[in-house]
Design a protein around this motif. Sequence first.
Motif, PDB file in Angstrom:
ATOM      1  N   GLU A  75     -15.327  39.449  18.559  1.00 43.32           N
ATOM      2  CA  GLU A  75     -14.788  39.127  17.232  1.00 43.32           C
ATOM      3  C   GLU A  75     -15.874  39.267  16.168  1.00 43.32           C
ATOM      4  O   GLU A  75     -15.641  39.813  15.086  1.00 43.32           O
ATOM      5  N   GLU A  76     -17.103  38.804  16.460  1.00 47.55           N
ATOM      6  CA  GLU A  76     -18.207  38.914  15.504  1.00 47.55           C
ATOM      7  C   GLU A  76     -18.551  40.381  15.231  1.00 47.55           C
ATOM      8  O   GLU A  76     -18.791  40.770  14.092  1.00 47.55           O
TER       9      GLU A  76
ATOM     10  N   SER B 241     -15.855  41.826  13.041  1.00 48.35           N
ATOM     11  CA  SER B 241     -15.897  41.309  11.662  1.00 48.35           C
ATOM     12  C   SER B 241     -17.026  41.954  10.872  1.00 48.35           C
ATOM     13  O   SER B 241     -16.934  42.094   9.653  1.00 48.35           O
ATOM     14  N   GLN B 242     -18.087  42.395  11.552  1.00 45.80           N
ATOM     15  CA  GLN B 242     -19.195  43.062  10.863  1.00 45.80           C
ATOM     16  C   GLN B 242     -18.765  44.411  10.281  1.00 45.80           C
ATOM     17  O   GLN B 242     -19.355  44.876   9.307  1.00 45.80           O
TER      18      GLN B 242
ATOM     19  N   ILE C 261     -10.916  41.751  10.691  1.00 48.57           N
ATOM     20  CA  ILE C 261     -10.781  40.313  10.886  1.00 48.57           C
ATOM     21  C   ILE C 261      -9.733  40.095  11.970  1.00 48.57           C
ATOM     22  O   ILE C 261      -8.542  40.238  11.736  1.00 48.57           O
TER      23      ILE C 261
ATOM     24  N   ARG D  79      -8.763  37.370  13.556  1.00 50.75           N
ATOM     25  CA  ARG D  79      -7.859  36.228  13.389  1.00 50.75           C
ATOM     26  C   ARG D  79      -6.735  36.545  12.423  1.00 50.75           C
ATOM     27  O   ARG D  79      -5.672  35.961  12.486  1.00 50.75           O
TER      28      ARG D  79
ATOM     29  N   GLY E 120      -8.550  38.217   3.029  1.00 47.38           N
ATOM     30  CA  GLY E 120      -9.746  37.390   3.012  1.00 47.38           C
ATOM     31  C   GLY E 120      -9.817  36.488   1.785  1.00 47.38           C
ATOM     32  O   GLY E 120     -10.777  35.742   1.616  1.00 47.38           O
TER      33      GLY E 120
ATOM     34  N   GLN F  98     -10.425  32.613   1.873  1.00 41.37           N
ATOM     35  CA  GLN F  98     -11.757  32.033   1.979  1.00 41.37           C
ATOM     36  C   GLN F  98     -12.311  31.619   0.614  1.00 41.37           C
ATOM     37  O   GLN F  98     -13.202  30.787   0.537  1.00 41.37           O
TER      38      GLN F  98
END
Length: 119
Positions: free
Chosen positions: A14-15, A18-19, A23, A25, A56, A59
């Motif tokens: 997941e990381e 995301s980079q 995304i 999630r 996003g 956030q």
Amino acid sequence: NEYNSKRMDFKSYEESLSQIGVIVRARNFLVFQGDVTGIAQKTGKDLTKWFEQISGSDQIKPEFEDAVRKHGEIQSKYEAAGEKNRNLAREKKQMKQQKEEAADFERKQRELKELKSDF
């Protein structure tokens, strides 16, 4: 889960995704089975929340809500200042009219006094 031919746990996977802007999630890179039907059945609020999650923007929602609140406060102050200016302009106009009426009254009193003294 594999990424660049490497096996990794879900959190690392997941990381890594995301980079590169994916995304997980938000589920914005794959259409999972049943998603189309699920999306079609969402209410307006749910769709909005879903789009905010995908983009996003969820956030920065607290920051946005704070800016909207501040905007409302400033707008209220602006409207109050405008109303105050309108009231002052109205009072100024009224005072000018009263001054003209007082000057006219004094002029007429002088004329009356002069007429009385002539007779």
